[in-house]
Design an enzyme around this catalytic site. Structure first.
Site, PDB file in Angstrom:
ATOM      1  N   TYR A 215      53.407 -98.877  21.077  1.00  0.00           N
ATOM      2  CA  TYR A 215      54.454 -99.401  20.337  1.00  0.00           C
ATOM      3  C   TYR A 215      55.752 -98.597  20.857  1.00  0.00           C
ATOM      4  CZ  TYR A 215      57.791 -99.091  16.052  1.00  0.00           C
ATOM      5  OH  TYR A 215      58.957 -99.228  15.500  1.00  0.00           O
TER       6      TYR A 215
ATOM      7  N   LYS B  19      61.858 -87.408  19.370  1.00  0.00           N
ATOM      8  CA  LYS B  19      61.282 -86.525  18.563  1.00  0.00           C
ATOM      9  C   LYS B  19      61.551 -85.130  19.131  1.00  0.00           C
ATOM     10  CE  LYS B  19      58.015 -90.060  17.247  1.00  0.00           C
ATOM     11  NZ  LYS B  19      58.474 -90.311  15.916  1.00  0.00           N
TER      12      LYS B  19
ATOM     13  N   ASP C  70      57.056 -94.178  28.209  1.00  0.00           N
ATOM     14  CA  ASP C  70      57.513 -93.837  26.955  1.00  0.00           C
ATOM     15  C   ASP C  70      56.929 -92.369  26.138  1.00  0.00           C
ATOM     16  OD1 ASP C  70      58.009 -93.623  24.176  1.00  0.00           O
ATOM     17  OD2 ASP C  70      57.963 -95.835  23.730  1.00  0.00           O
TER      18      ASP C  70
END
Length: 427
Positions: A148, A271, A243
């Site tokens: 994702y 994050k 990613d």
């Protein structure tokens, strides 16, 4: 206790939210749709604990889905943010803090020679893909099923009936034309990548991958898989994008690329890089990033990009992690104890369970299969996970309200927390 008997305030807030917010939440997994019931509404958090509006207290292993590697409300971060707020919340102009955060990022990850700050992981991956296309002059990209990369139209796709296929949209509202240049390969399957590259390689701008898949549950790469991706992208002069929105600064200070010793061309971060504030980044080789405006023709902009409050939180968080390399050993050992507790429980109760753990990330899959790709992850018994989730919650442990998410361990989790959690797992 039965937590569902003490959630009245959360239930009231959820019912009211349903009237004003789609699904009552601002990110789908928060709705508890995968485990049934109403979601907890959180009032506050500190260190390893979260507290809901009904006064319930939980040891937290969601950690805001990853940013909370230091735990919640770290005093040094909070104090720095308070001071920064006094100077103003946003300027829409360059600040020294943007440079300071950029220097921390590029020092930690030498593959990133230049970096652009943005506001979310989705924005980072979207911009990285655009930059790779602008740099190579090619249109196609390859992603992996079960990986994702945010809700960017061109990446929000699933594979068709065959493993090697042009992707079809995985969301209403995404025109098929947006995904016609997105190819889908199988994570941890070198042959699937090789076949796509043999057929389309000269037109593939980038391969984007979660170096450790963490959005189908935690699935580490097989030995040599990331090195294979590095080699094949070099062969076809294709941009390799890691990613690292989840793995960046979590597996090691230098991220998954340091952990595995594989150097990508571009990296996306989020994050932890924002220390709990909404910030993300994408970066890579100088010659690639110089294609980004205003020095190059690839346009990307953002009013709040490099926001002084968010950069402050990121700077303080990274400074703490850099100054305390021993933290990584601590959280790794804590995660291993939890993984061992899951395996011991499964053996004693003779129930199917497969546990993946790497660094401070782990997932317990309710299946007897070895989980090393998307298909094997889907064999997990989601009904069994629902029972497990509510058992943990009833005993004061907050884990992800969905099977296919990671469990995050933070520096704030004490030995007593880990021991208590292991006790609950064994119940």
């Amino acid at each position: 206790m039965n937590i569902r008997s003490n959630m009245e305030n959360s239930k009231v807030l959820f019912e009211k939210s349903l009237e004003k917010i789609p699904g009552g939440v601002n990110s789908p997994v928060r709705a508890f749709g995968s485990v049934g019931g109403s979601p907890l509404f959180i009032k506050s958090a500190n260190a390893d604990r979260i507290y809901d509006v009904d006064g319930n207290e939980f040891i937290d292993y969601v950690c805001s889905w990853g940013p909370g590697i230091l735990g919640h409300a770290h005093p040094q971060v909070i104090e720095a943010v308070k001071k920064a707020c006094v100077d103003g919340l946003t300027f829409g102009a360059p600040t020294k803090k943007e440079l300071e955060l950029a220097e921390l990022i590029t020092d930690a990850m030498p593959s990133i020679e230049k970096v652009r700050l943005v506001n979310s992981g989705t924005e980072a991956t979207m911009s990285a893909i655009r930059t790779a296309r602008g740099y190579t002059g090619r249109d196609m990209i390859i992603k992996f099923r079960g990986n994702y990369h945010g809700h960017f139209d061109g990446l929000l796709v699933k594979a068709g009936s065959a493993a090697l296929t042009t992707a079809v949209p995985d969301s209403a509202g995404v025109p098929a034309s947006y995904t016609q240049n997105t190819l889908v390969a199988e994570y941890n399957n070198e042959d699937s990548v090789r076949e796509l590259m043999e057929q389309y390689g000269e037109n593939v701008a980038a391969i984007i991958v979660e170096p450790v898949a963490a959005n189908m549950g935690v699935v580490p790469p097989k030995k040599g898989f990331l090195k294979f991706l590095r080699d094949i992208t070099l062969k076809y002069e294709t941009v390799l994008i890691f990613d690292e929105v989840i793995t960046g600064f979590r597996l090691k200070f230098g991220g998954a690329q340091e952990y595995f010793g594989v150097k990508p061309d571009m990296t996306t971060l989020g994050k932890i890089v924002g220390g709990g504030m909404p910030i993300a980044a994408y970066g890579g080789k100088k010659e690639i990033m110089d294609r980004v405006s205003p020095t190059g023709p690839v346009y990307q902009a953002g009013t709040l990009s490099g926001n002084p409050i968010a950069t402050t939180a990121g700077i303080e968080t990274l400074k703490i992690l850099k100054a305390h390399p021993e933290y990584y050993k601590q959280i790794d050992e804590s995660a291993k104890k939890l993984a061992d507790a899951y395996r011991k429980m499964a053996k004693e109760k003779n129930i199917p369970l497969h546990v993946n753990q790497i660094g401070s990330l782990l997932s317990a899959f309710q299946t007897g299969e070895v989980v090393d790709d998307y298909d094997s992850a889907l064999t997990s018994d989601t009904n069994a996970y629902t029972e497990y989730f509510w058992k943990m919650l009833d005993n004061g442990i907050y884990v992800a309200p969905a099977q296919f998410e990671a469990m995050f361990v933070s520096v704030a989790h004490t030995k007593e927390d880990i021991e208590r959690t292991c006790e609950v797992i064994s119940l």
